[in-house]
Design a protein around this motif. Structure first.
Motif, short mmCIF file in Angstrom:
data_model
loop_
_atom_site.label_atom_id
_atom_site.label_comp_id
_atom_site.label_asym_id
_atom_site.label_seq_id
_atom_site.Cartn_x
_atom_site.Cartn_y
_atom_site.Cartn_z
N SER A 266 0.70 -1.48 -0.05
CA SER A 266 0.10 -0.17 0.16
C SER A 266 0.79 0.95 -0.01
O SER A 266 1.96 0.93 0.22
N LEU A 267 -0.05 2.28 -0.44
CA LEU A 267 0.55 3.66 -0.45
C LEU A 267 -0.25 5.09 -0.29
O LEU A 267 -0.99 4.65 -1.58
N MET A 268 0.00 5.93 0.63
CA MET A 268 -0.57 6.41 0.82
C MET A 268 0.62 7.72 0.93
O MET A 268 0.77 7.77 1.72
N ILE A 269 -0.21 9.75 0.44
CA ILE A 269 0.42 10.22 0.59
C ILE A 269 -0.44 11.45 0.51
O ILE A 269 -1.55 11.61 -0.10
N ALA A 270 -0.22 12.27 1.98
CA ALA A 270 -0.76 13.59 1.74
C ALA A 270 -0.05 14.79 1.72
O ALA A 270 0.25 15.08 2.20
N ARG A 271 -0.06 15.54 0.96
CA ARG A 271 0.59 17.20 1.64
C ARG A 271 -1.19 18.29 2.01
O ARG A 271 -2.38 18.23 1.69
N GLU A 272 -0.74 19.05 2.44
CA GLU A 272 -1.02 20.19 3.07
C GLU A 272 -2.50 19.78 3.85
O GLU A 272 -3.72 19.91 3.80
N GLY A 273 -2.43 18.43 4.30
CA GLY A 273 -3.53 17.57 5.19
C GLY A 273 -4.80 17.11 4.61
O GLY A 273 -5.69 16.68 4.07
N LYS A 274 -4.34 17.08 2.81
CA LYS A 274 -4.90 16.25 1.87
C LYS A 274 -4.02 14.88 1.33
O LYS A 274 -2.69 15.11 0.62
N LEU A 275 -5.51 13.86 1.01
CA LEU A 275 -4.45 12.77 0.54
C LEU A 275 -4.40 13.28 -1.38
O LEU A 275 -5.61 13.62 -1.85
N ILE A 276 -3.05 13.23 -1.40
CA ILE A 276 -3.29 13.07 -3.30
C ILE A 276 -3.04 12.50 -3.77
O ILE A 276 -2.82 12.10 -5.01
N ALA A 277 -2.19 10.95 -2.82
CA ALA A 277 -1.46 9.30 -3.46
C ALA A 277 -2.38 8.15 -2.87
O ALA A 277 -2.30 8.56 -1.84
N GLN A 278 -4.07 7.59 -3.60
CA GLN A 278 -3.79 5.57 -3.22
C GLN A 278 -3.48 4.78 -3.56
O GLN A 278 -4.54 5.10 -4.56
N GLY A 279 -3.31 4.14 -3.62
CA GLY A 279 -2.98 2.53 -3.91
C GLY A 279 -2.94 1.43 -2.80
O GLY A 279 -2.18 1.54 -2.44
N HIS A 280 -3.13 0.34 -3.68
CA HIS A 280 -2.76 -0.39 -2.54
C HIS A 280 -3.01 -1.88 -3.29
O HIS A 280 -3.52 -1.86 -4.99
N TRP A 281 -1.68 -3.08 -3.73
CA TRP A 281 -1.71 -4.20 -4.15
C TRP A 281 -2.28 -5.17 -4.92
O TRP A 281 -2.64 -5.70 -3.71
N SER A 282 -3.23 -5.18 -5.48
CA SER A 282 -4.07 -6.60 -5.29
C SER A 282 -3.89 -7.81 -4.95
O SER A 282 -2.51 -7.90 -4.91
N PRO A 283 -4.51 -8.67 -4.18
CA PRO A 283 -5.31 -8.38 -3.29
C PRO A 283 -5.44 -7.76 -1.78
O PRO A 283 -6.74 -7.81 -1.15
N TYR A 284 -4.55 -7.22 -1.65
CA TYR A 284 -4.67 -6.39 -0.30
C TYR A 284 -5.30 -5.29 -0.59
O TYR A 284 -5.72 -4.16 -2.14
#
Length: 497
Positions: free
Chosen positions: A38-56
């Motif tokens: 999984s990968l999640m990135i937020a800047r200034e409190g806003k989520l700008i990228a989110q991904g999960h490698w299936s089947p996660y």
């Protein structure tokens, strides 16, 4: 329990991030075999990228390993803020006398000078991680925590130096903090955190591994979704404030994120593990972070007003950070555009683990019974030679019907099934005698007319294993891709909830 609170979302370009840099990071980690989940990135409190490698998936909890220390240290911070603990408090004075079953004359006198600050900063006084020194017998052979108080085991270890004089990353330090939190608060670690941290941040299901008495391990064992890591990182980035409400004091955050006590400078260490250690947090070449074995990260980048959360299964955690600094860091405050935003979103929506497809051979009809190859000296090419399951996983029966294969495994710790098809990941739940359970997803099929392969993911952990059977020899084997830190016995990986 509160409902999950989502981060507000925004395209990367709207907060000054070039999405192409994040895209290059994702591509580079896959080429490098980092096996992100999984990968999640937020800047200034806003989520700008989110991904999960299936089947996660985003809603699954994931074993965080030593990122658990960040939660435990935060619990200590809450107690310090509330005036119920002081960093100068001696740890043994904050535990009830009846826990200290070891004869006081047998306890190294230096233990009585170990403080809360020493445990938070890994400056207890050992030369190395004392967990393996003191906890022989902490678990029974079937994976059940042994009915012995682990504090008693820990206090049998001698300190190599005066407390506060040396740094050594040390699991016993955080376990002691978990017990202190429970005793001082009158609650377990997670019950204490639920109304004070988890609910205010909108963090949903969280579970943990425990000792025999139900005490949270503290140094590992917490299972939470990736967004829990991101939210905790955001809380630290915002100096202890969450959406206008103060959760932690700014003073605690400032103390926790800077090196404390003796330096851990080590020319043999990877560069991002050679920058000092605060309170449950590693300092880094850029910002600071909580991290856990095999690539669990909660990264705080104050200068960039950015937080990053990741889960993975890799032995090369430094490689992930190197690629993050190479591709994502330069993308911050670099002009982006809507086209790159859209391309990244598409890329993140189609992520999948790199696991070979199996087939297309039809399964031999009927029922097949195999015995463990290791027991008769045969070789069936296990997934990982170092990660082979214990010998007591000794028998397997495979039944084929309607294109679906059922694998029945027999071991000393119980009987377990896998449902396997070539097209989809199918879930079953393994339950162990001591009450622990573990959902597993299986997919596979006949690689050749005589070779059956099933890849199995312990989906609430970083780990996966492989079942391989040879119909000609009537033998099978089981092995982890990367063995869990708890060892090759799967019962040890399963949390008791």
């Amino acid at each position: 329990m509160t409902h999950a609170i989502a981060f507000p979302t925004a395209p990367p370009s709207s907060v000054g991030v070039d999405a192409a840099g994040i895209h290059r990071f994702v591509d580079a980690t896959e080429r490098a075999g980092c096996d992100l989940h999984s990968l999640m990135i937020a800047r200034e409190g806003k989520l700008i990228a989110q991904g999960h490698w299936s089947p996660y998936t985003a809603d699954r909890v994931h074993l965080l390993y030593s990122c658990s220390k960040m939660f435990t240290a935060t619990a200590v911070g809450l107690l310090v803020d509330a005036g119920e603990l002081d960093l100068r408090d001696r740890v043994l004075e904050k535990l009830p006398w009846w826990l200290l079953k070891t004869d006081r004359s047998r306890i190294d006198p230096a233990w009585f000078d170990v403080t809360i600050a020493h445990c938070l900063s890994m400056t207890v006084g050992h030369d190395d991680d004392a967990w393996r020194r003191g906890t022989e017998g902490a678990f029974a052979a079937d994976g059940k925590p042994a009915d012995v108080d682990w504090i008693d085991l820990i206090l049998r270890t001698r300190l190599d130096h005066e407390p506060g004089s040396t740094f050594a990353y040390n699991q016993v330090a955080t376990y002691l903090l978990s017990r202190v939190v429970a005793h001082v608060s009158g609650e377990g670690l997670l019950p204490y955190l639920r109304p004070r941290l988890l609910d205010p941040l909108g963090i949903g299901r969280v579970i943990t591994q425990t000792d025999a008495a139900g005490n949270a391990l503290g140094f590992t064992g917490i299972h939470a979704a990736t967004d829990a890591l991101l939210k905790l990182a955001q809380l630290y980035l915002d100096e202890g404030v969450w959406r206008g409400d103060r959760i932690l004091s700014a003073d605690w955050v400032r103390r926790a994120r800077v090196p404390f006590g003796p330096s851990n400078r080590d020319p043999q260490a990877d560069p991002d593990w050679d920058q000092g250690y605060g309170f449950g947090l590693w300092c880094a070449r850029h910002g600071y972070r909580g991290d856990g074995a095999f690539g669990q990260f909660a990264i705080v980048l104050p200068q960039q007003r950015t937080v990053v959360a990741m889960t993975a299964e890799t032995v090369d955690m430094q490689r992930i950070l190197d690629l993050l600094w190479e591709h994502v860091l330069p993308a911050i405050d670099r002009p982006g555009d809507p086209e790159a935003d859209a391309t990244l979103a598409d890329r993140l929506s189609t992520l999948t683990l790199d696991i070979d497809e199996v087939g297309p051979f039809d399964a031999p009809a009927g029922e097949h019974r195999w015995v463990r190859a290791e027991l008769i000296g045969a070789q069936v090419d296990p997934y990982s030679g170092a990660g082979r399951f214990p010998e007591h996983w000794s028998d397997a029966t495979v039944s084929v019907a309607d294109g679906r294969t059922t694998v029945a495994l027999e071991a000393r710790v119980g009987a377990f099934e896998l449902t396997v098809t070539a097209a989809t990941w199918t879930q079953t739940t393994w339950t162990f005698p001591h009450g622990a359970s573990m959902p597993v997803l299986a997919r596979g099929g006949w690689q050749t007319p005589t070779r059956f392969v099933a890849d199995v993911i312990a989906i609430e952990s970083p780990h996966r294993f492989r079942f391989v059977a040879d119909a000609e020899t009537g033998t099978f084997d089981l092995g982890w891709r990367l063995p869990p830190l708890t060892g090759t016995e799967p019962a040890l990986l399963a949390p008791r909830t």
